[in-house]
Design an enzyme around this catalytic site. Structure first.
Site, PDB file in Angstrom:
ATOM      1  N   LYS A 131       0.814  -1.270   0.014  1.00  0.00           N
ATOM      2  CA  LYS A 131       0.049   0.037  -0.150  1.00  0.00           C
ATOM      3  C   LYS A 131       0.867   1.204   0.018  1.00  0.00           C
ATOM      4  O   LYS A 131       0.538   2.158  -0.450  1.00  0.00           O
ATOM      5  CB  LYS A 131      -0.982  -0.007   1.119  1.00  0.00           C
ATOM      6  CG  LYS A 131      -2.220  -1.195   1.291  1.00  0.00           C
ATOM      7  CD  LYS A 131      -2.939  -1.061   2.214  1.00  0.00           C
ATOM      8  CE  LYS A 131      -3.738  -2.307   2.320  1.00  0.00           C
ATOM      9  NZ  LYS A 131      -4.658  -2.280   3.361  1.00  0.00           N
ATOM     10  N   GLU A 215      -3.649   6.889   8.591  1.00  0.00           N
ATOM     11  CA  GLU A 215      -4.545   7.638   7.580  1.00  0.00           C
ATOM     12  C   GLU A 215      -5.808   8.043   8.380  1.00  0.00           C
ATOM     13  O   GLU A 215      -6.216   7.570   9.607  1.00  0.00           O
ATOM     14  CB  GLU A 215      -5.416   6.684   6.659  1.00  0.00           C
ATOM     15  CG  GLU A 215      -4.265   6.497   5.346  1.00  0.00           C
ATOM     16  CD  GLU A 215      -5.214   5.519   4.413  1.00  0.00           C
ATOM     17  OE1 GLU A 215      -6.124   5.194   4.470  1.00  0.00           O
ATOM     18  OE2 GLU A 215      -4.550   5.233   3.268  1.00  0.00           O
ATOM     19  N   HIS A 250     -15.325  -7.260   6.005  1.00  0.00           N
ATOM     20  CA  HIS A 250     -14.317  -7.195   4.630  1.00  0.00           C
ATOM     21  C   HIS A 250     -14.651  -8.327   3.592  1.00  0.00           C
ATOM     22  O   HIS A 250     -13.900  -8.311   2.571  1.00  0.00           O
ATOM     23  CB  HIS A 250     -12.918  -7.293   4.864  1.00  0.00           C
ATOM     24  CG  HIS A 250     -12.655  -6.172   6.218  1.00  0.00           C
ATOM     25  ND1 HIS A 250     -12.647  -4.862   5.734  1.00  0.00           N
ATOM     26  CD2 HIS A 250     -12.407  -6.352   7.242  1.00  0.00           C
ATOM     27  CE1 HIS A 250     -12.261  -4.205   6.718  1.00  0.00           C
ATOM     28  NE2 HIS A 250     -12.148  -4.896   7.747  1.00  0.00           N
ATOM     29  N   ARG A 307      -5.627  -7.890 -10.302  1.00  0.00           N
ATOM     30  CA  ARG A 307      -6.282  -9.305 -10.740  1.00  0.00           C
ATOM     31  C   ARG A 307      -7.663  -8.847 -11.331  1.00  0.00           C
ATOM     32  O   ARG A 307      -8.218  -7.856 -11.310  1.00  0.00           O
ATOM     33  CB  ARG A 307      -6.263 -10.199  -9.724  1.00  0.00           C
ATOM     34  CG  ARG A 307      -7.322  -9.690  -8.646  1.00  0.00           C
ATOM     35  CD  ARG A 307      -7.653 -10.677  -7.572  1.00  0.00           C
ATOM     36  NE  ARG A 307      -8.617 -10.105  -6.491  1.00  0.00           N
ATOM     37  CZ  ARG A 307      -8.581  -9.218  -5.697  1.00  0.00           C
ATOM     38  NH1 ARG A 307      -7.188  -8.777  -5.295  1.00  0.00           N
ATOM     39  NH2 ARG A 307      -9.391  -8.891  -4.926  1.00  0.00           N
TER      40      ARG A 307
HETATM   41  C1  MV4 Z   1     -10.373   2.816   5.273  1.00  0.00           C
HETATM   42  C2  MV4 Z   1     -11.678   3.037   5.865  1.00  0.00           C
HETATM   43  C3  MV4 Z   1     -11.751   4.297   6.349  1.00  0.00           C
HETATM   44  N1  MV4 Z   1     -10.921   5.330   6.664  1.00  0.00           N
HETATM   45  N2  MV4 Z   1      -9.413   3.852   5.334  1.00  0.00           N
HETATM   46  C4  MV4 Z   1     -10.926  -1.771   4.459  1.00  0.00           C
HETATM   47  C5  MV4 Z   1     -10.268  -2.707   3.311  1.00  0.00           C
HETATM   48  C6  MV4 Z   1      -9.348  -2.017   2.856  1.00  0.00           C
HETATM   49  N3  MV4 Z   1      -9.273  -2.197   1.206  1.00  0.00           N
HETATM   50  C7  MV4 Z   1      -9.531  -0.539   3.105  1.00  0.00           C
HETATM   51  N4  MV4 Z   1     -10.535  -0.297   4.021  1.00  0.00           N
HETATM   52  C8  MV4 Z   1     -10.888   0.646   4.696  1.00  0.00           C
HETATM   53  N5  MV4 Z   1      -9.948   1.613   4.592  1.00  0.00           N
HETATM   54  C9  MV4 Z   1      -9.729   4.912   5.692  1.00  0.00           C
HETATM   55  N6  MV4 Z   1      -8.746   5.919   5.783  1.00  0.00           N
HETATM   56  C10 MV4 Z   1     -12.560   2.030   5.787  1.00  0.00           C
HETATM   57  C11 MV4 Z   1     -12.138   0.815   5.354  1.00  0.00           C
HETATM   58  C12 MV4 Z   1     -13.086  -0.189   5.243  1.00  0.00           C
HETATM   59  C13 MV4 Z   1     -13.815  -0.837   4.226  1.00  0.00           C
HETATM   60  C14 MV4 Z   1     -13.239  -0.184   2.968  1.00  0.00           C
HETATM   61  C15 MV4 Z   1     -14.004  -0.888   1.829  1.00  0.00           C
HETATM   62  C16 MV4 Z   1     -14.946  -1.784   2.302  1.00  0.00           C
HETATM   63  C17 MV4 Z   1     -15.296  -2.016   3.377  1.00  0.00           C
HETATM   64  C18 MV4 Z   1     -14.705  -1.674   4.309  1.00  0.00           C
HETATM   65  C19 MV4 Z   1     -15.082  -2.115   5.517  1.00  0.00           C
HETATM   66  C20 MV4 Z   1     -14.652  -1.499   6.695  1.00  0.00           C
HETATM   67  C21 MV4 Z   1     -13.504  -0.724   6.402  1.00  0.00           C
END
Ligand code: MV4
Length: 509
Positions: A131, A215, A250, A307
């Site tokens: 990341k 973040e 997730h 992917r």
């Molecule tokens: C975040 C967020 C809130 N704020 N970043 C979860 C999976 C990963 N790809 C990134 N994720 C998140 N990052 C910040 N700065 C909330 C999530 C997140 C989330 C994101 C996408 C789909 C589902 C989620 C479920 C919980 C938290």
């Protein structure tokens, strides 16, 4: 009109692929083979001992056993995959999703063996696999990102000051993590140090890499991702967005395209950003750029998946593009045959992941034999699956049985079709998430498009499924009473069938 003869650019043209090995199993292996067959390409399946009778093995022109059931002794062993190519003369490998699909080391092995990987370069995979390096690459293109630290945290005090500056709550993320693994929310400055230490040790043991960064925590985000395609001639286009906010811990449950919240203006901006993110690593093949969208409809780049994604069919249905065919053509060195302006969104598509899990039992995997298995049919319904009636869902792999995808002229029609298709789907012998999917489709927040990533946590309780049960039981009872009342009623075949259908549905959910 004078027709110009263009000289073909053969500089990067690779030999066309005549035999493709699919390094995967289940629905996605079948999905890939279908496109290959339509292109006149021979297919090779690989399979573990648990998958001897699997559909992907039967569907392929040839099949090679690559070891025992556990994936770390079969589907995850790169050398065995490459050996299977040599044995069968396959020139290319499609990795599908999961398993080796985002493994840069494997991509390099494939290249070293003189084979073609249907996917991006090992370098692009490596950069996007972390990341922090992904964000560093994207930063060169002015992509909006959530405020935080741009590098791995070295000094806890310094990081704490940065956290105070961006404002709590903050999120600690593992650079090597993915899909929400290794994330920690910190609400108050007092907790920062302790949470940081826990996050580092967690990341070290889970990924062998303790690099973490912070973040600002976006509290109610929507998860929106953009599908991109890049060819080996520098052309990159996007195929609009997919909304994947309905997820449980997730694990995505429902995905749709287009998103019900994006305006045309945001869509264009996000699309351009996604193309730039791809450009930052000279991306080739199909990829997905993941964003979160906050309450103000501001979006931020999170990461890129290198992917083909599980939910790619919703994009196929709204654009008419066969993403697997495009992947294969790109891997053969062809130029993209369309430009951004050729693409437009038609209609609406929704995907429900049907898992062999029991929603009434905290979504625990429910493995067993598919005693009954009938898929829904009819207008606007696509089922991507890898099982037949009588088959067993193996315990070794992902418990996803099928992807149920519906298409309609608009969102309302796609939802109505989804509900109809869920009711038509007949699975007995194992518990599934079908009833849960119906709950989502019928929920006011989903119907109005007013939801975020907390949808399931916020609204779903086991009682919801029971209520659905009871209302169906009530209707069944009313029908039974009515039939009993109308003594002269002739029970024709149709009525009997419907009545037994009621009972089955009720028991199933
Ligand atoms: C975040 C967020 C809130 N704020 N970043 C979860 C999976 C990963 N790809 C990134 N994720 C998140 N990052 C910040 N700065 C909330 C999530 C997140 C989330 C994101 C996408 C789909 C589902 C989620 C479920 C919980 C938290």
């Amino acid at each position: 009109m004078i027709q110009q003869t263009k000289m073909p650019d053969n500089s990067k043209l690779q030999t066309p692929i005549s035999k493709l090995l699919i390094a995967n199993r289940g629905e996605i292996a079948l999905r890939i083979m279908r496109s290959a067959k339509e292109m006149g390409i021979k297919t090779v399946a690989v399979f573990s001992e648990a998958d001897r009778n699997a559909l992907h093995v039967r569907y392929a022109d040839e099949a090679v056993c690559i070891g025992p059931a556990p994936s770390n002794q079969s589907y995850l062993v790169g050398e065995k995959i490459i050996d299977a190519c040599k044995l069968t003369g396959a020139e290319a490998i499609h990795p599908g999703y999961g398993f080796l699909s985002e493994n840069a080391g494997f991509a390099q092995m494939v290249a070293n063996a003189g084979l073609i990987l249907v996917g991006p370069s090992p370098q692009a995979m490596e950069t996007m696999g972390n990341k922090l390096s992904a964000k560093a690459a994207a930063l060169r293109y002015n992509i909006p990102m959530v405020p935080g630290t741009e590098e791995a945290i070295q000094d806890v005090d310094e990081a704490k000051q940065r956290a105070i500056d961006v404002g709590f709550p903050i999120l600690i993320k593992a650079a090597a993590g993915g899909g929400g693994k290794g994330m920690r929310i910190v609400e108050r400055a007092e907790d920062f140090e302790e949470q940081m230490q826990l996050a580092v040790s967690e990341a070290t043991s889970a990924f062998g890499d303790g690099a973490v960064f912070i973040e600002r925590y976006v509290t109610s985000p929507r998860h929106i991702e953009i599908q991109v395609l890049g060819d080996s001639h520098g052309n990159i286009i996007h195929l609009f967005e997919r909304e994947c906010s309905v997820q449980r811990r997730h694990q995505k449950v429902v995905e749709e395209a287009p998103s019900s919240v994006l305006t045309e203006e945001i869509r264009q901006k996000m699309g351009k950003c996604a193309v730039d993110v791809a450009r930052s690593v000279n991306y080739t093949g199909a990829g997905t750029v993941e964003f979160i969208l906050d309450e103000n409809l501001d979006f931020f780049f999170l990461e890129m998946n290198t992917r083909l994604q599980v939910e790619h069919p919703v994009t196929e249905l709204i654009t008419g593009v066969d993403l697997v065919k495009e992947q294969i053509k790109i891997a053969s060195g062809e130029k993209l045959s369309f430009s951004q302006d050729d693409l437009k969104i038609s209609g609406h598509a929704i995907e429900l992941r049907v898992y062999a899990e029991d929603p009434a039992n905290n979504f625990l995997p429910d493995i067993g034999i598919l005693q009954t298995y009938h898929t829904p049919k009819g207008n606007g319904v696509r089922v991507d699956d890898g099982f037949e009636q009588g088959m067993e869902i193996p315990i070794y792999y992902d418990p996803m049985i099928a992807k149920l995808i519906t298409y309609g002229k608009d969102r309302g029609e796609a939802i109505a079709r989804m509900i109809r298709a869920i009711e038509e789907y007949d699975i007995t012998g194992i518990e599934t998430t079908l009833g849960f999917g119906k709950f989502v489709m019928q929920h006011e927040a989903f119907k109005t498009g007013n939801f975020d990533t907390h949808f399931v946590a916020k609204y779903f309780k086991i009682e919801n499924l029971k209520k659905q049960d009871e209302s169906e039981a009530l209707i069944a009872a009313i029908i039974a009473a009515k039939l009993f009342d109308e003594k002269e009623l002739v029970l024709n075949n149709e009525t009997l069938k419907n009545a037994s259908g009621w009972r089955k549905n009720r028991l199933r959910y």
